[in-house]
Design an enzyme around this catalytic site. Structure first.
Site, PDB file in Angstrom:
ATOM      1  N   ASP A 165       1.003  -0.980   0.344  1.00 49.49           N
ATOM      2  CA  ASP A 165      -0.449  -0.242   0.192  1.00 49.49           C
ATOM      3  C   ASP A 165       1.007   1.086   0.144  1.00 49.49           C
ATOM      4  O   ASP A 165       0.090   2.406  -0.367  1.00 49.49           O
ATOM      5  CB  ASP A 165      -0.864   0.031   1.069  1.00 49.49           C
ATOM      6  CG  ASP A 165      -1.369  -1.482   0.915  1.00 49.49           C
ATOM      7  OD1 ASP A 165      -1.894  -1.691   0.464  1.00 49.49           O
ATOM      8  OD2 ASP A 165      -2.512  -1.013   2.973  1.00 49.49           O
ATOM      9  N   ALA A 168      -3.741   5.880 -17.545  1.00 50.77           N
ATOM     10  CA  ALA A 168      -4.806   5.587 -17.096  1.00 50.77           C
ATOM     11  C   ALA A 168      -5.866   6.879 -17.551  1.00 50.77           C
ATOM     12  O   ALA A 168      -4.734   8.049 -18.096  1.00 50.77           O
ATOM     13  CB  ALA A 168      -5.478   5.348 -15.550  1.00 50.77           C
ATOM     14  N   ILE A 213      -3.681 -11.306  -6.191  1.00 47.60           N
ATOM     15  CA  ILE A 213      -1.913 -11.250  -7.469  1.00 47.60           C
ATOM     16  C   ILE A 213      -1.393 -10.091  -7.567  1.00 47.60           C
ATOM     17  O   ILE A 213      -0.246 -10.298  -7.801  1.00 47.60           O
ATOM     18  CB  ILE A 213      -2.582 -11.629  -9.133  1.00 47.60           C
ATOM     19  CG1 ILE A 213      -2.152 -12.425 -10.050  1.00 47.60           C
ATOM     20  CG2 ILE A 213      -3.285  -9.765  -9.014  1.00 47.60           C
ATOM     21  CD1 ILE A 213      -2.970 -12.572 -11.026  1.00 47.60           C
ATOM     22  N   GLN A 214      -2.051  -8.948  -6.895  1.00 45.45           N
ATOM     23  CA  GLN A 214      -1.336  -7.616  -6.799  1.00 45.45           C
ATOM     24  C   GLN A 214       0.262  -8.007  -5.909  1.00 45.45           C
ATOM     25  O   GLN A 214       0.983  -7.348  -5.802  1.00 45.45           O
ATOM     26  CB  GLN A 214      -1.320  -6.772  -6.392  1.00 45.45           C
ATOM     27  CG  GLN A 214      -2.397  -5.989  -7.490  1.00 45.45           C
ATOM     28  CD  GLN A 214      -3.743  -4.842  -6.963  1.00 45.45           C
ATOM     29  OE1 GLN A 214      -3.713  -4.088  -6.727  1.00 45.45           O
ATOM     30  NE2 GLN A 214      -4.505  -5.864  -6.196  1.00 45.45           N
TER      31      GLN A 214
HETATM   32  O1  F6P Z   1      -2.176  -4.446   3.560  1.00 43.72           O
HETATM   33  C1  F6P Z   1      -2.073  -4.932   2.205  1.00 43.72           C
HETATM   34  C2  F6P Z   1      -3.667  -5.045   1.627  1.00 43.72           C
HETATM   35  O2  F6P Z   1      -3.314  -6.393   0.325  1.00 43.72           O
HETATM   36  C3  F6P Z   1      -4.195  -4.525   0.898  1.00 43.72           C
HETATM   37  O3  F6P Z   1      -4.024  -3.849  -0.228  1.00 43.72           O
HETATM   38  C4  F6P Z   1      -5.595  -5.077   0.884  1.00 43.72           C
HETATM   39  O4  F6P Z   1      -6.847  -4.153   1.775  1.00 43.72           O
HETATM   40  C5  F6P Z   1      -5.738  -6.076   2.218  1.00 43.72           C
HETATM   41  O5  F6P Z   1      -4.038  -6.254   3.018  1.00 43.72           O
HETATM   42  C6  F6P Z   1      -5.935  -7.329   2.303  1.00 43.72           C
HETATM   43  O6  F6P Z   1      -6.304  -7.779   3.260  1.00 43.72           O
HETATM   44  P1  F6P Z   1      -6.090  -9.850   3.128  1.00 43.72           P
HETATM   45  O7  F6P Z   1      -4.479 -10.227   2.483  1.00 43.72           O
HETATM   46  O8  F6P Z   1      -6.267  -9.694   4.829  1.00 43.72           O
HETATM   47  O9  F6P Z   1      -7.644  -9.462   2.725  1.00 43.72           O
END
Ligand code: F6P
Length: 322
Positions: free
Chosen positions: A131, A190, A253-254
């Protein structure tokens, strides 16, 4: 009599981020170089509570620099949020004669790290979250890799979008922050970026899409998960513009993939600084990078500040998309 080595420990906590393994490797090898024994606890704070660890040596961290995820695993521990959980973790650290702890994670993890400091544990943080929403550092480990994964995926979406003359709404992660979305927007060219920090009028966007269609084969809208869901945005745009819209939610996947060069280099620099700070007797602070310099910030300063998006970059992305 053989003199016992001083001990430090490392945990990876919160959402995993590519480059965490490179940090574990660098902390272990640099820690050993500086004369420490390095303990790796599994699953973040949960491993401290359950006393689950392995003693790391140069071999055990070999061959991991290019692997995504974290070989020490990660978790979001509810138990650690209360004092009894923290007490157990502190007892385990003390029983294992661990003098300093390195916490690799994001804002939530640093709240826990600060609590440990308040109870007498020497602790240093290394920012790691895709993030990039941690104040006090321009970059957190994993952000650059995630962006590279995203731009590769969005390029593929572009191919099909322009083949079919379609509008695509692509949802990216970022929790409550639009930082991933803004950087994706500029890197992928974008047309529109929807983020929680700035309100936009979808009717205006739909009208612009209608007007611009003549000379364009595709429209790309990047939406941050904290702003809206891609499905909601898509149905509004479809209704307001009458144009064909498709949705793609990139999801977890990110968070995967081999770390980028930037994340590997940062991992080495952050890790060295974190171990050096422990040696200097520092605690309650996080390492970071600002204007290419490695720095340190107090946890409370990091936690009390809200990291904003780069507003100039947001504006520029829209200027360049015309
Ligand atoms: O903080 C990293 C993150 O990938 C956020 O972008 C996302 O909202 C959250 O974690 C998802 O969390 P989890 O893997 O617990 O679903």
């Amino acid at each position: 009599m053989v003199k016992e080595k001083r001990r430090i420990a490392i945990i990876t906590s919160g959402g995993d981020a590519s480059g965490m393994n490179a940090v574990i490797r660098a902390v272990t090898r640099y820690g050993i170089y500086r004369g420490f024994e390095v303990y790796g606890f599994y699953e973040g704070f949960k491993g401290l509570i359950n006393n689950k660890f392995e003693v790391l040596d140069s071999n055990s961290v070999g061959g991991i620099i290019d692997r995504g995820g974290t070989f020490l695993y990660s978790a979001r521990s509810e138990e650690f949020k209360c004092k009894t959980g923290q007490k157990k973790a502190i007892e385990n650290l003390k029983n294992n004669k661990i003098e300093g702890l390195i916490v690799v994670g994001g804002n939530g993890s640093f709240r826990g790290a600060h609590d440990l400091h308040e109870q007498g544990i020497q602790v240093i943080g290394i920012p790691a979250t895709i993030d990039n929403d941690v104040a006090g550092t321009d970059y957190s480990i994993g952000f650059d890799t995630a962006l590279n994964v995203i731009i590769d995926l969005v390029s593929k979406i572009r191919d099909t979008a322009s083949s079919h003359d379609r509008t695509f709404v692509v949802e990216v992660m970022g929790r409550n922050s639009g930082i991933i979305a803004v950087n994706t927007g500029i890197a992928c060219g974008a047309d529109y970026i929807l983020i929680p920090e700035i309100e936009v009028d979808l009717a205006k966007i739909a009208a612009q899409i209608k007007k611009h269609r003549a000379g364009k084969r595709h429209t790309l809208i990047i939406v941050a998960e904290g702003a809206a869901s891609a499905a909601e945005v898509a149905s509004s745009i479809k209704l307001l513009s009458g144009h064909e819209v498709r949705v793609s939610v990139l999801g977890h996947i990110q968070r995967g993939g081999s770390p980028s060069a930037l994340d590997r280099v940062l991992a080495a620099k952050f890790s060295k600084k974190a171990v050096d700070l422990l040696i200097e007797g520092e605690s309650d602070c996080m390492v970071g990078i600002k204007s290419m310099r490695i720095i340190k910030n107090k946890f409370m300063d990091v936690l009390e500040a809200k990291k904003d998006i780069d507003r100039e970059l947001y504006k520029l992305a829209h200027t360049l998309s015309i």
